[in-house]
Design an enzyme around this catalytic site. Structure first.
Site, short mmCIF file in Angstrom:
data_model
loop_
_atom_site.label_atom_id
_atom_site.label_comp_id
_atom_site.label_asym_id
_atom_site.label_seq_id
_atom_site.Cartn_x
_atom_site.Cartn_y
_atom_site.Cartn_z
N HIS A 1 16.81 1.51 4.20
CA HIS A 1 16.43 1.66 5.60
C HIS A 1 15.86 3.05 5.85
CE1 HIS A 1 17.61 1.72 10.08
NE2 HIS A 1 16.44 1.12 9.93
N ASP B 1 -6.16 4.66 0.21
CA ASP B 1 -7.47 4.41 -0.36
C ASP B 1 -7.58 5.15 -1.69
OD1 ASP B 1 -8.13 7.13 0.26
OD2 ASP B 1 -8.91 6.54 2.21
N HIS C 1 -4.46 14.09 9.79
CA HIS C 1 -4.56 13.75 8.37
C HIS C 1 -3.78 14.75 7.51
CE1 HIS C 1 -6.13 11.68 4.93
NE2 HIS C 1 -6.77 12.75 4.48
N TYR D 1 -10.01 7.22 5.55
CA TYR D 1 -8.72 7.16 6.26
C TYR D 1 -8.05 5.79 6.22
CZ TYR D 1 -10.48 11.62 7.81
OH TYR D 1 -11.00 12.90 7.83
N ALA D 2 -8.32 5.02 5.18
CA ALA D 2 -7.66 3.72 5.01
C ALA D 2 -6.32 3.96 4.30
CB ALA D 2 -8.55 2.76 4.22
N ASN D 3 -5.39 4.52 5.06
CA ASN D 3 -4.08 4.91 4.55
C ASN D 3 -3.02 4.58 5.59
OD1 ASN D 3 -5.36 6.50 2.32
ND2 ASN D 3 -5.98 7.82 4.01
#
Length: 139
Positions: A20, A28, A106, A128-130
């Site tokens: 948890h 990316d 970022h 920014y595909a994170n």
């Protein structure tokens, strides 16, 4: 052999051992991954697997409590953001919970990845595909 979605041993282990509030980062191909991190590199070639394919597979087996994104995605990659938020909404309905999304710079995002139990690198080549997924409990 497993019957569930994920058959990559490293990724399956990382998800199965999440406690948890522990985190798993999906990224990316360009996000810097600290040497000390548990790097789970799925990238095969440009775009394979995509960030969204990776997200869909991981969330089919992981209970997500909340998510963290870099705020720059809003301007630099609205297409991925729209699909990602729609998926999290559907996932929340399926899980029976809310999944709050926090936006950070970022730079802060990159620092937060240091605490992830694993960093899963996709073949995605868009900015920014994170996402940092925070593990919840299904009870």
């Amino acid at each position: 052999m497993k019957k569930t979605t994920i058959i990559n041993a490293q990724l399956s282990y990382a998800i199965a051992t999440l406690g948890h509030t522990e985190t798993l980062t999906l990224c990316d191909a360009g996000l810097p991954i600290p040497n000390s991190s548990n790097r789970i590199d799925l990238a095969l070639t440009k775009g394979i697997p995509s960030f969204l394919e990776t997200l869909y597979a991981v969330t089919s087996e992981m209970f997500v409590e909340r998510a963290i994104l870099a705020s720059e995605i809003k301007e630099k990659n609205p297409e991925i953001l729209t699909a990602l938020l729609a998926h999290l909404s559907q996932l929340a309905t399926k899980q029976g919970n809310q999944i709050p999304v926090e936006f950070v710079s970022h730079e802060k995002f990159k620092k937060l990845t240091h605490d992830s139990k694993g960093i899963v690198r996709s073949g995605e080549c868009s900015p920014y595909a994170n996402i940092i997924l925070v593990s919840g409990v299904p009870f």
